[in-house]
Design a protein around this motif. Structure first.
Motif, short mmCIF file in Angstrom:
data_model
loop_
_atom_site.label_atom_id
_atom_site.label_comp_id
_atom_site.label_asym_id
_atom_site.label_seq_id
_atom_site.Cartn_x
_atom_site.Cartn_y
_atom_site.Cartn_z
N LEU A 149 5.25 4.27 -1.64
CA LEU A 149 4.70 2.87 -1.74
C LEU A 149 5.37 2.15 -0.42
CD1 LEU A 149 3.67 0.44 -3.43
CD2 LEU A 149 6.08 0.14 -4.07
N ALA A 150 4.83 1.34 0.45
CA ALA A 150 5.30 0.64 1.48
C ALA A 150 4.72 -0.73 1.32
CB ALA A 150 4.19 1.23 2.67
N ILE A 155 0.76 -6.68 -9.39
CA ILE A 155 -0.34 -5.93 -8.74
C ILE A 155 0.01 -4.40 -9.18
CG2 ILE A 155 1.10 -5.98 -6.55
CD1 ILE A 155 -1.60 -5.55 -5.13
N ASP A 156 -0.77 -3.53 -9.51
CA ASP A 156 -0.80 -2.11 -9.69
C ASP A 156 -1.38 -1.46 -8.38
OD1 ASP A 156 0.06 -1.85 -12.69
OD2 ASP A 156 -1.22 -3.55 -12.54
N VAL A 157 -0.52 -0.63 -8.00
CA VAL A 157 -1.25 0.23 -6.87
C VAL A 157 -1.25 1.64 -7.27
CG1 VAL A 157 -0.50 1.29 -4.57
CG2 VAL A 157 0.35 -1.09 -5.24
N ILE A 158 -2.53 2.27 -7.40
CA ILE A 158 -2.92 3.33 -8.16
C ILE A 158 -3.38 4.30 -7.18
CG2 ILE A 158 -4.08 4.46 -10.01
CD1 ILE A 158 -4.46 1.36 -10.75
N LEU A 159 -2.56 5.47 -6.82
CA LEU A 159 -2.73 6.56 -5.82
C LEU A 159 -3.17 7.73 -6.54
CD1 LEU A 159 -2.92 7.79 -2.90
CD2 LEU A 159 -0.63 8.29 -3.21
N ASP A 160 -4.44 8.31 -6.40
CA ASP A 160 -4.86 9.57 -7.06
C ASP A 160 -4.95 10.59 -5.86
OD1 ASP A 160 -6.23 11.61 -8.23
OD2 ASP A 160 -7.19 10.38 -9.69
N CYS A 161 -3.98 11.49 -5.98
CA CYS A 161 -3.78 12.49 -4.97
C CYS A 161 -4.99 13.62 -5.00
CB CYS A 161 -2.34 13.06 -4.81
SG CYS A 161 -1.19 11.79 -4.36
N ASP A 162 -5.13 13.75 -6.26
CA ASP A 162 -6.33 14.69 -6.43
C ASP A 162 -7.78 14.00 -6.30
OD1 ASP A 162 -4.34 16.41 -7.70
OD2 ASP A 162 -4.65 15.50 -9.42
N GLY A 190 0.85 -1.13 0.10
CA GLY A 190 0.15 0.05 0.00
C GLY A 190 0.70 1.00 -0.09
N VAL A 191 0.24 2.18 0.60
CA VAL A 191 0.69 3.61 0.75
C VAL A 191 1.12 4.11 2.23
CG1 VAL A 191 0.41 4.26 -1.43
CG2 VAL A 191 -0.96 4.88 0.33
N LEU A 192 2.13 4.55 2.75
CA LEU A 192 2.36 5.30 3.76
C LEU A 192 2.51 6.84 3.72
CD1 LEU A 192 3.22 4.79 6.71
CD2 LEU A 192 5.52 4.41 5.84
#
Length: 166
Positions: free
Chosen positions: A145-146, A111-118, A24-26
């Motif tokens: 990424l974590a 695995i694709d981890v897709i973070l949309d900060c908007d 995930g994300v941190l």
């Protein structure tokens, strides 16, 4: 701001009751002058001590923390012919259902981890299957990424696409 996409390949994963593969994300430390601004988390899950961390648990098909809102796609929830959702009982005896998300990560999984900060969303694609929005309330901030894995497990970053932080 902007979008970030990490593509990872699971080279080797093992299963253990007490230690899970989490991806995930941190949220990064807010001190911009610190060259090493990422939190160093060792010998624990990265979601355990940080309020703004979000993960998919690959050998349980669940999310950590449990999203406060319903996931946006019916594709990410397992159907009646599959395993039941995990149930957790809190200190008051109330039962909370942890919905299933994604699919089991195995050796060779992509695995694709897709973070949309908007849009403040995080989603996952596993082996080409889009599982919809996992989180729709990602706090504003800088993220990295974590990954948490067991000793002997291996993961390879295939690509990263997105905004670079200076």
């Amino acid at each position: 701001h902007g979008g970030h996409r990490w593509k990872l390949k699971i080279i080797r994963t093992t299963f253990h009751m007490l230690w899970n593969t989490m991806i995930g994300v941190l949220q990064m430390n807010k001190e911009k002058n610190d060259r090493d601004c990422k939190w160093k988390v060792r010998n624990t899950y990265f979601t355990e001590q940080h309020a703004h961390s979000y993960a998919f648990i690959g050998n349980c098909c669940t999310l950590e923390p449990n999203p406060s809102s319903d996931v946006k796609s019916d594709k990410n929830i397992k159907h009646d012919d599959e395993d039941d959702d995990d149930e957790d009982e809190d200190d008051n005896g109330d039962v909370h259902v942890q919905p299933k998300y994604g699919q089991l990560l195995t050796d060779g999984s992509i695995i694709d981890v897709i973070l949309d900060c908007d849009k403040h969303t995080l989603m996952y694609h596993i082996d080409g299957v889009k599982y919809g929005v996992a989180y729709d309330d990602i706090a504003h901030g800088r993220y990295c990424l974590a990954v948490t894995m067991r000793e002997g497990d291996q993961i390879q970053m295939l690509s990263y696409c997105g905004q670079q932080f200076s």
